[in-house]
Scaffold this motif. Structure first.
Motif, PDB file in Angstrom:
ATOM      1  N   PRO A   1      -8.678  -3.764   2.802  1.00 57.16           N
ATOM      2  CA  PRO A   1      -8.671  -2.305   3.032  1.00 57.16           C
ATOM      3  C   PRO A   1      -8.143  -1.871   4.396  1.00 57.16           C
ATOM      4  O   PRO A   1      -7.833  -0.691   4.588  1.00 57.16           O
ATOM      5  CB  PRO A   1     -10.151  -1.924   2.870  1.00 57.16           C
ATOM      6  N   GLU A   2      -8.036  -2.782   5.345  1.00 57.23           N
ATOM      7  CA  GLU A   2      -7.449  -2.404   6.629  1.00 57.23           C
ATOM      8  C   GLU A   2      -6.029  -1.871   6.464  1.00 57.23           C
ATOM      9  O   GLU A   2      -5.543  -1.095   7.289  1.00 57.23           O
ATOM     10  CB  GLU A   2      -7.446  -3.597   7.582  1.00 57.23           C
ATOM     11  N   GLY A   3      -5.372  -2.281   5.372  1.00 60.10           N
ATOM     12  CA  GLY A   3      -4.005  -1.807   5.128  1.00 60.10           C
ATOM     13  C   GLY A   3      -3.929  -0.316   4.893  1.00 60.10           C
ATOM     14  O   GLY A   3      -2.971   0.346   5.334  1.00 60.10           O
ATOM     15  N   ILE A   4      -4.932   0.258   4.205  1.00 54.22           N
ATOM     16  CA  ILE A   4      -4.881   1.705   3.964  1.00 54.22           C
ATOM     17  C   ILE A   4      -5.147   2.466   5.265  1.00 54.22           C
ATOM     18  O   ILE A   4      -4.616   3.558   5.464  1.00 54.22           O
ATOM     19  CB  ILE A   4      -5.865   2.131   2.855  1.00 54.22           C
ATOM     20  N   GLN A   5      -5.952   1.882   6.145  1.00 55.97           N
ATOM     21  CA  GLN A   5      -6.178   2.538   7.433  1.00 55.97           C
ATOM     22  C   GLN A   5      -4.889   2.573   8.253  1.00 55.97           C
ATOM     23  O   GLN A   5      -4.571   3.590   8.880  1.00 55.97           O
ATOM     24  CB  GLN A   5      -7.271   1.806   8.221  1.00 55.97           C
ATOM     25  N   GLU A   6      -4.139   1.488   8.196  1.00 50.91           N
ATOM     26  CA  GLU A   6      -2.892   1.458   8.958  1.00 50.91           C
ATOM     27  C   GLU A   6      -1.880   2.445   8.381  1.00 50.91           C
ATOM     28  O   GLU A   6      -1.117   3.069   9.126  1.00 50.91           O
ATOM     29  CB  GLU A   6      -2.320   0.040   8.972  1.00 50.91           C
ATOM     30  N   CYS A   7      -1.884   2.643   7.067  1.00 49.19           N
ATOM     31  CA  CYS A   7      -1.021   3.662   6.468  1.00 49.19           C
ATOM     32  C   CYS A   7      -1.407   5.054   6.968  1.00 49.19           C
ATOM     33  O   CYS A   7      -0.534   5.885   7.259  1.00 49.19           O
ATOM     34  CB  CYS A   7      -1.122   3.605   4.944  1.00 49.19           C
ATOM     35  N   ALA A   8      -2.709   5.317   7.052  1.00 49.71           N
ATOM     36  CA  ALA A   8      -3.164   6.608   7.569  1.00 49.71           C
ATOM     37  C   ALA A   8      -2.705   6.811   9.005  1.00 49.71           C
ATOM     38  O   ALA A   8      -2.243   7.900   9.390  1.00 49.71           O
ATOM     39  CB  ALA A   8      -4.692   6.689   7.477  1.00 49.71           C
ATOM     40  N   ARG A   9      -2.798   5.772   9.803  1.00 46.21           N
ATOM     41  CA  ARG A   9      -2.355   5.866  11.196  1.00 46.21           C
ATOM     42  C   ARG A   9      -0.847   6.081  11.286  1.00 46.21           C
ATOM     43  O   ARG A   9      -0.357   6.799  12.176  1.00 46.21           O
ATOM     44  CB  ARG A   9      -2.768   4.615  11.958  1.00 46.21           C
ATOM     45  N   MET A  10      -0.099   5.451  10.380  1.00 45.80           N
ATOM     46  CA  MET A  10       1.349   5.650  10.366  1.00 45.80           C
ATOM     47  C   MET A  10       1.677   7.124  10.151  1.00 45.80           C
ATOM     48  O   MET A  10       2.560   7.689  10.819  1.00 45.80           O
ATOM     49  CB  MET A  10       1.987   4.803   9.257  1.00 45.80           C
ATOM     50  N   LEU A  11       0.990   7.778   9.238  1.00 42.10           N
ATOM     51  CA  LEU A  11       1.238   9.179   8.952  1.00 42.10           C
ATOM     52  C   LEU A  11       0.872  10.065  10.135  1.00 42.10           C
ATOM     53  O   LEU A  11       1.450  11.146  10.323  1.00 42.10           O
ATOM     54  CB  LEU A  11       0.451   9.604   7.710  1.00 42.10           C
ATOM     55  N   MET A  12      -0.077   9.610  10.936  1.00 42.12           N
ATOM     56  CA  MET A  12      -0.489  10.371  12.114  1.00 42.12           C
ATOM     57  C   MET A  12       0.331  10.006  13.349  1.00 42.12           C
ATOM     58  O   MET A  12       0.142  10.603  14.420  1.00 42.12           O
ATOM     59  CB  MET A  12      -1.974  10.124  12.390  1.00 42.12           C
ATOM     60  N   GLY A  13       1.219   9.024  13.198  1.00 45.24           N
ATOM     61  CA  GLY A  13       2.037   8.600  14.329  1.00 45.24           C
ATOM     62  C   GLY A  13       1.310   7.745  15.335  1.00 45.24           C
ATOM     63  O   GLY A  13       1.716   7.667  16.502  1.00 45.24           O
TER      64      GLY A  13
ATOM     65  N   PHE B   1       0.857  -1.189   0.000  1.00 50.31           N
ATOM     66  CA  PHE B   1       0.000   0.000   0.000  1.00 50.31           C
ATOM     67  C   PHE B   1       0.896   1.243   0.000  1.00 50.31           C
ATOM     68  O   PHE B   1       1.941   1.263   0.656  1.00 50.31           O
ATOM     69  CB  PHE B   1      -0.884   0.053   1.251  1.00 50.31           C
ATOM     70  N   LYS B   2       0.464   2.287  -0.705  1.00 49.56           N
ATOM     71  CA  LYS B   2       1.173   3.570  -0.691  1.00 49.56           C
ATOM     72  C   LYS B   2       0.133   4.688  -0.655  1.00 49.56           C
ATOM     73  O   LYS B   2      -0.734   4.754  -1.523  1.00 49.56           O
ATOM     74  CB  LYS B   2       2.037   3.754  -1.945  1.00 49.56           C
ATOM     75  N   ILE B   3       0.220   5.552   0.331  1.00 45.69           N
ATOM     76  CA  ILE B   3      -0.668   6.706   0.403  1.00 45.69           C
ATOM     77  C   ILE B   3       0.172   7.968   0.465  1.00 45.69           C
ATOM     78  O   ILE B   3       1.088   8.079   1.292  1.00 45.69           O
ATOM     79  CB  ILE B   3      -1.595   6.649   1.624  1.00 45.69           C
ATOM     80  N   LEU B   4      -0.121   8.921  -0.438  1.00 42.67           N
ATOM     81  CA  LEU B   4       0.530  10.222  -0.449  1.00 42.67           C
ATOM     82  C   LEU B   4      -0.434  11.269   0.106  1.00 42.67           C
ATOM     83  O   LEU B   4      -1.609  11.291  -0.276  1.00 42.67           O
ATOM     84  CB  LEU B   4       0.914  10.645  -1.871  1.00 42.67           C
ATOM     85  N   VAL B   5       0.077  12.126   1.009  1.00 43.06           N
ATOM     86  CA  VAL B   5      -0.742  13.207   1.567  1.00 43.06           C
ATOM     87  C   VAL B   5       0.033  14.505   1.490  1.00 43.06           C
ATOM     88  O   VAL B   5       1.254  14.518   1.291  1.00 43.06           O
ATOM     89  CB  VAL B   5      -1.147  12.909   3.031  1.00 43.06           C
ATOM     90  N   SER B   6      -0.671  15.598   1.660  1.00 42.67           N
ATOM     91  CA  SER B   6      -0.026  16.908   1.635  1.00 42.67           C
ATOM     92  C   SER B   6       0.915  17.052   2.828  1.00 42.67           C
ATOM     93  O   SER B   6       0.662  16.522   3.917  1.00 42.67           O
ATOM     94  CB  SER B   6      -1.082  18.020   1.660  1.00 42.67           C
ATOM     95  N   ASP B   7       1.996  17.775   2.619  1.00 45.01           N
ATOM     96  CA  ASP B   7       3.007  17.929   3.672  1.00 45.01           C
ATOM     97  C   ASP B   7       2.649  19.126   4.556  1.00 45.01           C
ATOM     98  O   ASP B   7       3.323  20.154   4.564  1.00 45.01           O
ATOM     99  CB  ASP B   7       4.389  18.128   3.032  1.00 45.01           C
ATOM    100  N   ASP B   8       1.550  18.953   5.298  1.00 49.75           N
ATOM    101  CA  ASP B   8       1.106  19.989   6.223  1.00 49.75           C
ATOM    102  C   ASP B   8       0.247  19.328   7.292  1.00 49.75           C
ATOM    103  O   ASP B   8       0.055  18.111   7.292  1.00 49.75           O
ATOM    104  CB  ASP B   8       0.326  21.099   5.494  1.00 49.75           C
TER     105      ASP B   8
END
Length: 491
Positions: free
Chosen positions: A452-464, A399-406
């Motif tokens: 789809p649980e994988g994309i949720q874990e990526c989101a959590r990774m970005l949030m720490g 999985f790869k999720i890109l988000v804005s750097d802010d």
């Protein structure tokens, strides 16, 4: 002269969607199709090829020996495979024809079988297969004329030995060997299909250094490795000098950047170098419609330079996908007879590449973000950390999720490679459309166990706040920042 509120030229996905949407507005519709209702969306195109891919994926399971069981004496016959593909196509064709028949009986829609040609911006001549002609009047017109495979002038395409995608269904059997010219999505999909069945030695000509050059390197390299593990040979960095039919087989000559040349002989060839719009003999000059150098219409949110004539689907310069064409067809009608609730946008288009394994995408990838100098944060996680993938024993994916750097961390894009990848994409596409941040994704309750649980874990990774910690599994669970100049910093 019979008069209509709308004439739709072409009953493929975009034209059919436009006609059905016009009925919602209570309009009287003429729908014209010279070939088959459904167009390339179902015949020799999306539905047909994806059915073949599904069948090839199912058959490949019988060849696996690492799932705790072994299947002996499995057989596959091309005629049986094509029969199943034709069944799927026929079922969809019947559905479309049933809708047309129903609305014809109500008098709200009239179906014309024939070729349509403008006599003026409102008058359209229709000629059937027997040469009989009639002219109708339409207050508005949607051109949904579709496209066809691109031919190359120096290659003798006969749809028997050297084929395009239109000729695959007429093959008498699995070829013993096939070369595919074109390493984009469609070329790689057919390479996947033929190699999955294990009856055909596949060669893929790739003029670039890697296949799928528009995608990130990790996806490109993984797809190439899987094709090669399946027995395919990829001619990287190869230019086709010549392809000819010799003694009923295909002989092709390749040249490489280091000066060497190679000559190969195979049973069949498949040319997959894009598509061209069906822009000929439409009477566009009589209607005053202008084309660009590609033979497409430079539309303004589906409207051509003539205010009452619209263009949708493969006839525009936008992305040639069934879902995009349908959206454009509906949008064009909403502009004519109502007021669209939102602008037509392409930033959240979801796509699936039917490869080995499948790849789902929406929004930007890393290559595009870096080219545009957009700073971003990214989370990457391997399939092996998702319980459903473990249960399926299918761990080849990520999985790869890109988000804005802010602080908002709005989603810029996502790529998922692996089984069930397509099931992950819609929530993210909706979030891009809504312009909201990943905290909403992190707090959703996903079904368990599911991919789809994988994309949720990526989101959590970005949030720490992840459960799977990157510092423990830092080889295939990563989270980093990339600035506008491409400099990388771990998060």
């Amino acid at each position: 002269m019979e008069k209509f509120d709308l004439c739709v030229i072409g009953a493929g996905p975009s034209g059919f969607a436009a006609a059905m949407r016009a009925l919602d507005f209570g309009k009287r519709v003429a729908l014209v199709e010279r070939n088959k209702v459904g167009g390339a969306g179902i015949f020799d195109g999306a539905l047909s090829s994806k059915t073949l891919w599904e069948l090839s994926e199912s058959y490949q399971l019988t060849r696996n020996t690492n799932l705790g069981y072994t299947v002996y004496d499995s057989e596959v016959h091309f005629s049986s495979v094509m029969h199943q593909a034709h069944r799927a196509v026929a079922e969809k064709h019947v559905q479309l024809k049933k809708q047309i028949s129903y609305f014809e009986k109500t008098g709200r829609l009239t179906f014309f079988k024939g070729h349509a040609k403008f006599a003026s911006k409102n008058e359209i001549g229709i000629t059937d297969s027997e040469g009989q002609s009639q002219t109708i009047w339409a207050d508005n017109t949607v051109m949904a004329v579709g496209s066809r495979p691109r031919y190359l002038p120096h290659i003798p395409i006969d749809e028997k030995i050297i084929l395009t995608s239109d000729g695959v269904s007429s093959l008498p059997d699995f070829p013993k060997s096939i070369v595919i010219l074109g390493a984009g999505v469609i070329g790689c999909e057919f390479a996947t299909i033929f190699s999955n069945f294990g009856k055909t030695k596949v060669f893929l000509i790739d003029k670039e250094e890697r296949i799928l050059p528009f995608e990130d390197e990790d996806i490109s390299h993984a797809v190439a490795a899987n094709l090669e593990d399946n027995g395919a040979v990829i001619h990287h960095g190869a230019s086709l000098e010549k392809m000819s039919i010799v003694d009923g087989k295909v002989e092709y000559v390749l040249s490489f950047k280091d000066g060497r040349k190679e000559t190969h002989t195979v049973e069949k060839a498949l040319i997959s170098v894009g598509r061209v719009s069906n822009c000929e003999n439409l009477g566009l000059e009589a209607a005053g419609v202008a084309l660009n150098e590609r033979g497409c219409i430079d539309d303004e949110h589906t409207r051509s330079n003539v205010p009452n004539i619209y263009a949708v689907g493969d006839f525009t310069a936008d992305i040639s996908l069934v879902n995009v064409g349908e959206l454009e067809g509906r949008h064009a009608v909403e502009r004519m007879f109502g007021s669209p609730k939102r602008e037509l946008v392409y930033e959240n288009i979801s796509t699936i590449m039917f490869l080995n394994p499948e790849v789902a995408s929406v929004g930007l990838n890393e290559t595009q973000a870096r080219k545009k100098k957009i700073p971003y944060r990214i989370a990457i996680m391997h399939y092996r950390y998702v319980n459903r993938a473990l249960a399926m024993h299918k761990l080849d994916g990520f999985f790869k999720i890109l988000v804005s750097d802010d602080d908002d961390m709005k989603i810029l894009g996502m790529r998922v490679m692996g089984p069930h990848a397509s099931s992950t994409i819609m929530a993210v596409a909706l979030m891009i459309s809504m312009d909201i941040g990943i905290e909403h994704l992190a707090e959703l309750i996903f079904p368990h166990p599911s991919i789809p649980e994988g994309i949720q874990e990526c989101a959590r990774m970005l949030m720490g706040t992840s459960i799977v910690k990157p510092e423990v599994f830092n080889l295939d669970v990563r989270c980093y920042r990339v600035d506008a100049e491409g400099r990388v910093e771990d998060l």
